[in-house]
Design an enzyme around this catalytic site. Structure first.
Site, mmCIF file in Angstrom:
data_model
loop_
_atom_site.group_PDB
_atom_site.id
_atom_site.type_symbol
_atom_site.label_atom_id
_atom_site.label_comp_id
_atom_site.label_asym_id
_atom_site.label_seq_id
_atom_site.Cartn_x
_atom_site.Cartn_y
_atom_site.Cartn_z
ATOM 1 N N TYR A 40 0.667 -0.894 -0.387
ATOM 2 C CA TYR A 40 -0.052 -0.460 0.176
ATOM 3 C C TYR A 40 0.545 1.298 -0.225
ATOM 4 O O TYR A 40 0.293 2.279 0.003
ATOM 5 C CB TYR A 40 -0.958 0.313 1.340
ATOM 6 C CG TYR A 40 -1.451 -0.793 1.468
ATOM 7 C CD1 TYR A 40 -2.041 -1.291 0.374
ATOM 8 C CD2 TYR A 40 -2.965 -1.662 2.772
ATOM 9 C CE1 TYR A 40 -3.308 -2.788 0.495
ATOM 10 C CE2 TYR A 40 -3.717 -2.184 2.511
ATOM 11 C CZ TYR A 40 -3.768 -3.317 1.675
ATOM 12 O OH TYR A 40 -4.471 -4.260 1.627
ATOM 13 N N HIS A 98 0.873 -11.288 2.289
ATOM 14 C CA HIS A 98 -0.781 -10.576 0.980
ATOM 15 C C HIS A 98 -1.665 -11.332 0.327
ATOM 16 O O HIS A 98 -2.801 -11.665 -0.009
ATOM 17 C CB HIS A 98 -0.119 -10.085 0.949
ATOM 18 C CG HIS A 98 -1.054 -8.561 0.359
ATOM 19 N ND1 HIS A 98 -0.916 -7.258 0.158
ATOM 20 C CD2 HIS A 98 -2.050 -8.331 0.119
ATOM 21 C CE1 HIS A 98 -1.626 -6.901 0.607
ATOM 22 N NE2 HIS A 98 -2.847 -7.499 0.249
#
Length: 268
Positions: A40, A98
């Site tokens: 991110y 992730h």
């Protein structure tokens, strides 16, 4: 007892001052769980917001996710230490893999063993997975042990209910964390949800989040607007009846929003 708080704030696609303001506002209106990720590129923003929030670190539940470039045993722990530096903390409460990223050249056993080592070193209190299907979750259990996996964070919404996977996870005692619960906002115009919202004098977003909470999932919605952050939290107070839940169950359409080639598994 669930490890992951039922309600947190997400930070996907938020950067810079926007991310700082969102997290600061979330903490100010009562959130105590924050979800971020290495990819991110906002861990430093999240860390800044937390550092200046006045909320004690011990009151927060902070989650980050290891990106695929750091899955090798030689890189994972070092990358998490870098994340901690950005987040202005000595530890995170939860660290996830992730994406499974099959075929990326690093064996799942190597990655998960390194993740377990990060926990052993005290860098993270809990570990888990994200975007894993049943087969990969079974492999993770075989590597880590059944009770080691705190959660599988997966895309879930009224349009993507993923019942086969969620039932499997519940059976294994692995908590489900729902992301994209509002399907990029697509569910907000759903007439069925609007009728239920009217019945409960609530917003459609609150109904979608209440649906996930009632199924036992943790949720991590994001917003750049303080009023929406506060409004979303009120979903915790809504009790949907069996009729409401049946109507929402009928909305299933396999409406997956996130399915990156090379990262995602073959979904159940």
């Amino acid at each position: 007892m669930h490890t992951v708080p039922a309600f947190g704030v997400g930070t996907f696609r938020l950067n810079g001052q926007t991310a700082i303001d969102s997290v600061r506002n979330a903490l100010d209106v009562g959130y105590r769980a924050v979800d971020t990720a290495q990819i991110y590129d906002n861990e430093a923003d999240v860390g800044q917001a937390i550092a200046h929030s006045g909320v004690a670190r011990s009151e927060l539940f902070l989650t980050t996710k290891i990106w695929t470039a750091n899955y090798a045993q030689t890189q994972l722990v070092a990358s998490l230490r870098d994340s901690l530096h950005k987040l202005h903390t000595d530890y995170v409460d939860l660290t996830l893999i992730h994406w499974p990223a099959p075929g990326n050249g690093v064996a799942l056993e190597e990655t998960l063993t390194a993740l377990a080592e990060a926990k052993a070193q005290g860098l993270t209190r809990h570990i888990g997975i994200s975007n894993f299907n049943i087969e990969l979750t079974q492999q993770a259990i075989a590597i880590l042990g059944q009770n080691a996996i705190a959660t599988n964070q997966i895309e879930l919404s009224p349009y993507l209910q993923n019942r086969t996977l969620t039932q499997f996870l519940h059976g294994q005692g692995i908590q489900v964390t729902s992301y994209m619960t509002l399907a990029y906002g697509k569910v907000l115009t759903e007439p069925v949800l609007q009728r239920i919202a009217d019945k409960h004098q609530a917003t459609v977003a609150q109904i979608a989040l209440a649906w996930a909470l009632q199924l036992g999932y943790a949720v991590i919605p994001s917003s750049t607007k303080r009023e929406n952050l506060a409004s979303n939290l009120l979903a915790r107070n809504i009790k949907l009846d069996a009729d409401d839940m049946a109507h929402i169950a009928s909305l299933e359409r396999n409406g997956r929003e996130v399915n990156p080639a090379g990262l995602a598994p073959i979904w159940d």
